[in-house]
Design an enzyme around this catalytic site. Structure first.
Site, mmCIF file in Angstrom:
data_model
loop_
_atom_site.group_PDB
_atom_site.id
_atom_site.type_symbol
_atom_site.label_atom_id
_atom_site.label_comp_id
_atom_site.label_asym_id
_atom_site.label_seq_id
_atom_site.Cartn_x
_atom_site.Cartn_y
_atom_site.Cartn_z
ATOM 1 C CD GLU A 1 106.662 -17.507 91.839
ATOM 2 O OE1 GLU A 1 106.017 -16.452 92.002
ATOM 3 O OE2 GLU A 1 106.830 -18.030 90.727
ATOM 4 C CB SER B 1 92.676 -17.527 90.496
ATOM 5 O OG SER B 1 93.648 -18.540 90.654
ATOM 6 C CG ASN C 1 104.525 -18.954 88.386
ATOM 7 O OD1 ASN C 1 104.486 -17.736 88.316
ATOM 8 N ND2 ASN C 1 105.475 -19.598 89.045
ATOM 9 C CE LYS D 1 107.187 -8.552 94.915
ATOM 10 N NZ LYS D 1 106.993 -9.135 93.521
ATOM 11 C CB THR E 1 114.131 -9.623 87.893
ATOM 12 O OG1 THR E 1 115.366 -10.225 88.219
ATOM 13 C CG2 THR E 1 114.086 -9.304 86.435
#
Length: 408
Positions: free
Chosen positions: A280, A408, A403, A182, A193
């Site tokens: 991302e 949330s 990010n 992942k 990382t």
């Protein structure tokens, strides 16, 4: 937060079973989501283990304990929690990890040091011990699952499940490797990382497995970057169950050792590149190819300076062949470079040679190359034989959106 699949996604491969490694998943409810977030892999007695860990000095207790436990070289279980990194959580964080290790060790009847735990997710929230205990109880009683389900369960901002497989002939036996990983953000080449787990049925002595994994890491996980940020939590572990029945590998003098090391290296490169493909907000997979450096170490440092440059990454996102930004990034790397020997290219087409733009440079084919999903940047320093390739992705507004809303 529901994320659209990355345009660079790859389908999950047809993954084989690995004798002596049984994955299971469950819900521990570490985060407010309707999905499994706990992965457990039971390992055969005598399984060898090796690992590489983040170099972030504010690491989690999972990493700290993993470093301590890896020395004894054997593993019986892997636990991976998603949704809560359990980093920067004080004594409560360590107590939670130790409780997980004790619970699993009691179930298996093994030393606590043979239980390896990883966590990923939000930093600064102690792992709830009650949920951890209930989650472990649930996963120990669950049915075995597929590697794809295990890969989905360990993800956080990942948009697709990532796995790879390989085989090698060791002596008179064919051994198999299967791996899941992942990673999407907080990716920088200061070890790994990410969370990555490699399982093989080969018989390998722990020290030699560590030697091979460390070497593979240098050419794979230490050559990728999404955002230059080194995680507090992440880990790559390799487990060798010995169920293939080969004579145990202990050095490169053993038949098949070279073949296994090559298969492991290719597997790690594939895993590392899958993480970059899921960077991302990424829309471009970028290879930064360095040649002509004073040595390989210098080449990689220069490649990383280019790969981590927001100006380079946003230029690629905008499909702008702004090679001046590449020149800037090479110059700031702090490595030997000569402006008047430097050459820059895109997709195999040189834009500048020996410190100046080419008189007949035609930007049209370069612009066409930049419109694709895979972009290659070539840099020749003209100083020596040093070479390296670093992989990264572009920087888009999607990275900010993911990010900004992460907790949330």
């Amino acid at each position: 937060m529901e994320l659209e699949p990355s345009p660079l996604a790859r389908p999950f491969p047809d993954m084989p079973e690995i004798g002596g490694a049984t994955p299971r998943i469950a819900r521990a409810h570490y985060k407010d989501w309707d999905r499994c977030d706990l992965t457990y892999v039971e390992l055969a007695e005598g399984t060898a283990v090796a690992g590489v860990f983040t170099r972030n000095v504010c690491c989690s207790f999972e990493v700290e304990l993993g470093r301590e436990n890896i020395v004894q070289g054997r593993a019986r279980a892997l636990i991976v929690n998603a949704g809560n990194s359990n980093a920067f959580t004080g004594y409560r964080g360590r107590e939670a990890v130790e409780a997980i290790m004790d619970q699993v060790a009691a179930h298996l009847g093994c030393p606590r040091e043979q239980v390896f735990v990883s966590s990923t997710g939000v930093i600064g929230v102690p792992l709830p011990k009650g949920r951890a205990r209930a989650g472990i109880e649930a996963v120990l009683g669950s049915d075995p699952c597929s590697w794809e389900e295990a890969a989905q369960t360990i993800g956080t901002t990942d948009t697709f499940a990532k796995g790879a497989t390989a085989q090698a002939v060791v002596g008179d036996k064919t051994v198999t490797l299967a791996a899941i990983i992942k990673g999407s953000g907080m990716i920088a080449p200061d070890m790994a990382t990410m969370l990555g787990y490699i399982f093989t049925d080969a018989a390998i002595e722990p020290g030699f497995l560590q030697q091979m994994l460390s070497a593979a890491n240098e050419e794979s996980f230490s050559c990728i970057t999404v955002d230059s940020d080194t995680s507090t939590s992440d880990t790559v572990l390799a487990f060798a169950t010995g169920r293939a029945g080969n004579a145990p590998l202990s050095s490169f003098d053993d038949p098949g050792a070279d073949a296994f090391a090559a298969a492991l290296g290719e597997l790690c490169r594939e895993l590392a590149q899958l993480v970059v493909r899921d960077g991302e907000g990424a829309t471009k997979f970028i290879s930064v190819e360095i040649s002509g450096a004073v040595d390989d170490v210098s080449a990689r440092r220069i490649g990383l300076a280019v790969a981590n440059s927001p100006l380079v990454k946003t230029a690629i996102a905008g499909e702008d062949a702004n090679w001046g930004r590449v020149v800037m990034a090479v110059g700031k790397a702090g490595e030997p470079a000569d402006r008047d020997r430097l050459s820059i290219g895109f997709g195999g087409i040189w834009a500048a040679r020996n410190g100046q733009p080419l008189a007949d440079y035609d930007e049209a084919p370069v612009a066409a190359h930049l419109k694709g999903e895979e972009v290659a940047i070539q840099i020749d320093l003209g100083l020596g034989e040093g070479r390296a390739t670093v992989w990264t992705c572009d920087l888009t507004h999607g990275y900010i959106s993911i990010n900004a809303d992460y907790r949330s």
